[in-house]
Design a protein around this motif. Sequence first.
Motif, PDB file in Angstrom:
ATOM      1  N   GLY A 240       0.405  -1.112   0.221  1.00  0.00           N
ATOM      2  CA  GLY A 240      -0.228   0.209  -0.464  1.00  0.00           C
ATOM      3  C   GLY A 240       1.105   1.485  -0.009  1.00  0.00           C
ATOM      4  N   ILE A 241       1.735   1.572   1.208  1.00  0.00           N
ATOM      5  CA  ILE A 241       2.962   1.714   0.817  1.00  0.00           C
ATOM      6  C   ILE A 241       3.381   2.681  -0.537  1.00  0.00           C
ATOM      7  N   LEU A 242       4.098   1.683  -0.811  1.00  0.00           N
ATOM      8  CA  LEU A 242       4.487   1.266  -2.570  1.00  0.00           C
ATOM      9  C   LEU A 242       3.796   2.478  -3.570  1.00  0.00           C
ATOM     10  N   ILE A 243       2.185   1.421  -3.590  1.00  0.00           N
ATOM     11  CA  ILE A 243       1.124   2.410  -4.841  1.00  0.00           C
ATOM     12  C   ILE A 243       0.933   3.597  -4.042  1.00  0.00           C
TER      13      ILE A 243
ATOM     14  N   PHE B  50      -1.994   6.525   3.351  1.00  0.00           N
ATOM     15  CA  PHE B  50      -0.445   7.073   3.204  1.00  0.00           C
ATOM     16  C   PHE B  50      -0.751   8.587   1.499  1.00  0.00           C
ATOM     17  N   PHE B  51      -1.695   8.094   0.930  1.00  0.00           N
ATOM     18  CA  PHE B  51      -1.795   8.904  -0.445  1.00  0.00           C
ATOM     19  C   PHE B  51      -2.583  10.167   0.129  1.00  0.00           C
TER      20      PHE B  51
ATOM     21  N   ILE C 284       6.567  18.029  -1.364  1.00  0.00           N
ATOM     22  CA  ILE C 284       7.032  19.297  -1.813  1.00  0.00           C
ATOM     23  C   ILE C 284       8.616  19.119  -2.361  1.00  0.00           C
ATOM     24  N   ALA C 285       9.423  18.623  -1.542  1.00  0.00           N
ATOM     25  CA  ALA C 285      10.293  18.141  -1.787  1.00  0.00           C
ATOM     26  C   ALA C 285      10.399  17.445  -2.754  1.00  0.00           C
ATOM     27  N   THR C 286       9.559  16.398  -4.067  1.00  0.00           N
ATOM     28  CA  THR C 286       9.586  15.835  -3.878  1.00  0.00           C
ATOM     29  C   THR C 286       9.771  16.609  -5.937  1.00  0.00           C
ATOM     30  N   VAL C 287       8.457  17.562  -6.169  1.00  0.00           N
ATOM     31  CA  VAL C 287       8.102  18.822  -7.271  1.00  0.00           C
ATOM     32  C   VAL C 287       9.740  19.185  -7.040  1.00  0.00           C
TER      33      VAL C 287
ATOM     34  N   ASN D  69       1.121   9.261  -5.980  1.00  0.00           N
ATOM     35  CA  ASN D  69       1.369  10.379  -5.116  1.00  0.00           C
ATOM     36  C   ASN D  69       2.789  11.165  -5.642  1.00  0.00           C
ATOM     37  N   HIS D  70       4.184  10.826  -5.197  1.00  0.00           N
ATOM     38  CA  HIS D  70       5.789  11.374  -6.157  1.00  0.00           C
ATOM     39  C   HIS D  70       5.147  11.377  -7.246  1.00  0.00           C
ATOM     40  N   GLY D  71       4.747  10.280  -8.024  1.00  0.00           N
ATOM     41  CA  GLY D  71       5.108  10.264  -9.763  1.00  0.00           C
ATOM     42  C   GLY D  71       4.334  11.822 -10.048  1.00  0.00           C
ATOM     43  N   LEU D  72       3.001  11.720  -9.748  1.00  0.00           N
ATOM     44  CA  LEU D  72       2.578  12.858 -10.302  1.00  0.00           C
ATOM     45  C   LEU D  72       3.621  14.792  -9.536  1.00  0.00           C
ATOM     46  N   SER D  73       3.888  14.608  -8.278  1.00  0.00           N
ATOM     47  CA  SER D  73       4.239  15.585  -7.450  1.00  0.00           C
ATOM     48  C   SER D  73       6.209  16.019  -8.770  1.00  0.00           C
ATOM     49  N   ALA D  74       6.875  14.650  -8.959  1.00  0.00           N
ATOM     50  CA  ALA D  74       7.210  15.130  -9.885  1.00  0.00           C
ATOM     51  C   ALA D  74       6.974  15.319 -11.294  1.00  0.00           C
TER      52      ALA D  74
END
Length: 184
Positions: free
Chosen positions: A40-43, A109-110, A120-123, A48-53
């Motif tokens: 669940g954390i992985l997905i 988690f999402f 924000i760090a990912t962005v 979330n971080h994919g969209l942020s990146a």
Amino acid sequence: MEAFLSSTLAVAIAEIGDKTQLLSLFLITRFNRKRAIVLGILIATLVNHGLSALLGDWLGTVVPPDWGRWLIGGSFIAVGMWMLIPDKDDAGPSRFEKLGAFWATLILFFIAEIGDKTQIATVLLAAEFQSTFWVTMGTTLGMLIANVPVIMAGQWLMQRLPVKAAHVVASVLFIGFGVWSLIM
């Protein structure tokens, strides 16, 4: 490779003592289903971080280069200072318990990552490195590095981690990224 390693290190350190670690601890004590929680954390983190990146990568292309350096550097420094403010466990996820370990973890988690320091760090990292894939992989690995030990060792581990020191190290790391962005 620099994008991957920097992203992994930044998020792994920033996550120590973060609300998602508290969430991991809560989930493992509620469900005791380690694989489902890790999945669940992985997905959730990949999405979330994919969209942020993607957002960060796009911002890196539309912000004028003269401004970009100052915006990115200043933002890294601001996030570094924000790291010194510890997170609190804001919401009790009890209404999600009926969904089971995997779905409760994925959803919680999402949601927990929306507007969080690591999102924000990912962005910022994606804007800096212009590498959606490697930043997403790095921040996701960093999230797992920080949360899987909590899931595996639970309360015992959380009582022994120097959370304050981790926040200071994360702060110095982000401020260092900001200064580096400004002088390079």
